[in-house]
Design a protein around this motif. Structure first.
Motif, PDB file in Angstrom:
ATOM      1  N   UNK A 156      44.204  41.654  33.438  1.00 37.04           N
ATOM      2  CA  UNK A 156      43.434  41.331  32.236  1.00 37.04           C
ATOM      3  C   UNK A 156      42.122  42.102  32.175  1.00 37.04           C
ATOM      4  N   UNK A 157      41.491  42.316  33.335  1.00 38.69           N
ATOM      5  CA  UNK A 157      40.228  43.066  33.397  1.00 38.69           C
ATOM      6  C   UNK A 157      40.142  43.782  34.730  1.00 38.69           C
ATOM      7  N   UNK A 158      39.341  44.867  34.762  1.00 32.87           N
ATOM      8  CA  UNK A 158      39.107  45.587  36.012  1.00 32.87           C
ATOM      9  C   UNK A 158      38.004  44.873  36.780  1.00 32.87           C
ATOM     10  N   UNK A 159      38.385  43.803  37.455  1.00 37.93           N
ATOM     11  CA  UNK A 159      37.438  43.009  38.232  1.00 37.93           C
ATOM     12  C   UNK A 159      37.918  42.946  39.677  1.00 37.93           C
ATOM     13  N   UNK A 160      36.978  42.678  40.575  1.00 37.18           N
ATOM     14  CA  UNK A 160      37.299  42.640  41.993  1.00 37.18           C
ATOM     15  C   UNK A 160      38.412  41.676  42.338  1.00 37.18           C
ATOM     16  N   UNK A 161      38.369  40.452  41.781  1.00 37.28           N
ATOM     17  CA  UNK A 161      39.406  39.479  42.128  1.00 37.28           C
ATOM     18  C   UNK A 161      40.784  39.913  41.631  1.00 37.28           C
ATOM     19  N   UNK A 162      40.846  40.605  40.507  1.00 35.19           N
ATOM     20  CA  UNK A 162      42.131  41.130  40.030  1.00 35.19           C
ATOM     21  C   UNK A 162      42.640  42.238  40.949  1.00 35.19           C
ATOM     22  N   UNK A 163      41.731  43.105  41.388  1.00 37.78           N
ATOM     23  CA  UNK A 163      42.137  44.166  42.311  1.00 37.78           C
ATOM     24  C   UNK A 163      42.597  43.578  43.640  1.00 37.78           C
ATOM     25  N   UNK A 164      41.887  42.574  44.130  1.00 37.65           N
ATOM     26  CA  UNK A 164      42.291  41.921  45.385  1.00 37.65           C
ATOM     27  C   UNK A 164      43.697  41.347  45.237  1.00 37.65           C
ATOM     28  N   UNK A 165      43.955  40.669  44.120  1.00 42.01           N
ATOM     29  CA  UNK A 165      45.270  40.075  43.895  1.00 42.01           C
ATOM     30  C   UNK A 165      46.364  41.136  43.943  1.00 42.01           C
ATOM     31  N   UNK A 166      46.159  42.257  43.236  1.00 38.91           N
ATOM     32  CA  UNK A 166      47.159  43.337  43.216  1.00 38.91           C
ATOM     33  C   UNK A 166      47.355  43.891  44.621  1.00 38.91           C
ATOM     34  N   UNK A 167      46.268  44.171  45.312  1.00 37.90           N
ATOM     35  CA  UNK A 167      46.379  44.763  46.655  1.00 37.90           C
ATOM     36  C   UNK A 167      47.017  43.795  47.649  1.00 37.90           C
ATOM     37  N   UNK A 168      46.746  42.512  47.500  1.00 39.99           N
ATOM     38  CA  UNK A 168      47.398  41.528  48.383  1.00 39.99           C
ATOM     39  C   UNK A 168      48.903  41.483  48.133  1.00 39.99           C
ATOM     40  N   UNK A 169      49.329  41.624  46.874  1.00 36.89           N
ATOM     41  CA  UNK A 169      50.765  41.667  46.565  1.00 36.89           C
ATOM     42  C   UNK A 169      51.391  42.907  47.206  1.00 36.89           C
TER      43      UNK A 169
END
Length: 141
Positions: A24-37
Motif C-alpha cells: 500500500x505504501x513504501x514504508x519500513x513495516x511494509x518492506x519488513x513484511x515483504x522481506x520476511x516472506x
C-alpha cells in the motif's frame, strides 16, 4: 500502489526474479513484511550475503532488520544517476566527457589499491580543472 521486485544474481552475473509484491505504501513495516516472506521461502544457506538498494532509508532499515548479516550496498545504477543529476552542471561538455572517463575507471576498479589510484587521479584532475570541493563533492567508499 508500489510494486516491489526482488531479484537475485547468479555467480555468472545473470539475474533472476525471486519475488514480486505490491504494497500500500513504501514504508519500513511494509518492506519488513515483504522481506520476511522472502526469508521464509529461503533455506538459511540461501539467504543473501549482499543486498543492493537505492537510497530508500525505509528499505535499507528493513534489510538490516530482516537480513542483519548481509552487507548492504547502494546500487551502482542509482549512484550513476545521482552523479549525472548533481555533477554534470559543474562541467563543460568536454570536461564532462573527461570526468566520465575518470569516473568509469574508478567504479570499475578491481581492487582497493587500484580504486585508490583512480580516486587520486580523478581528484588531481578536478583540481587541475579548477573544480572546487564546494562545486563537486566526491564522497565515495
Amino acid at each position: 500502489m508500489p510494486f516491489i521486485q526482488i531479484v537475485g544474481m547468479t555467480p555468472t552475473n545473470k539475474s533472476f526474479i525471486i519475488a514480486h509484491a505490491v504494497v500500500s505504501k513504501e514504508r519500513g513495516d511494509n518492506f519488513v513484511w515483504v522481506l520476511e516472506r522472502v526469508k521464509a521461502m529461503l533455506d538459511e544457506c540461501m539467504e543473501p550475503r549482499v543486498i543492493l538498494t537505492d537510497r530508500d532509508l525505509a528499505l535499507m532499515g528493513a534489510c538490516a532488520k530482516v537480513f542483519p548479516d548481509a552487507s548492504r550496498l547502494l546500487c551502482r545504477w542509482h549512484i550513476q544517476q545521482n552523479v549525472m543529476k548533481h555533477c554534470k552542471g559543474a562541467f563543460t561538455d568536454d570536461d564532462w566527457k573527461k570526468f566520465l572517463s575518470f569516473w568509469g575507471s574508478l567504479i570499475e576498479s578491481p581492487s582497493i589499491p587500484i580504486y585508490d589510484y583512480h580516486l587520486r587521479n580523478m581528484r588531481k584532475r578536478l583540481v587541475e580543472c579548477k573544480r572546487s570541493s564546494k562545486s563537486l563533492q566526491i564522497r565515495v567508499r
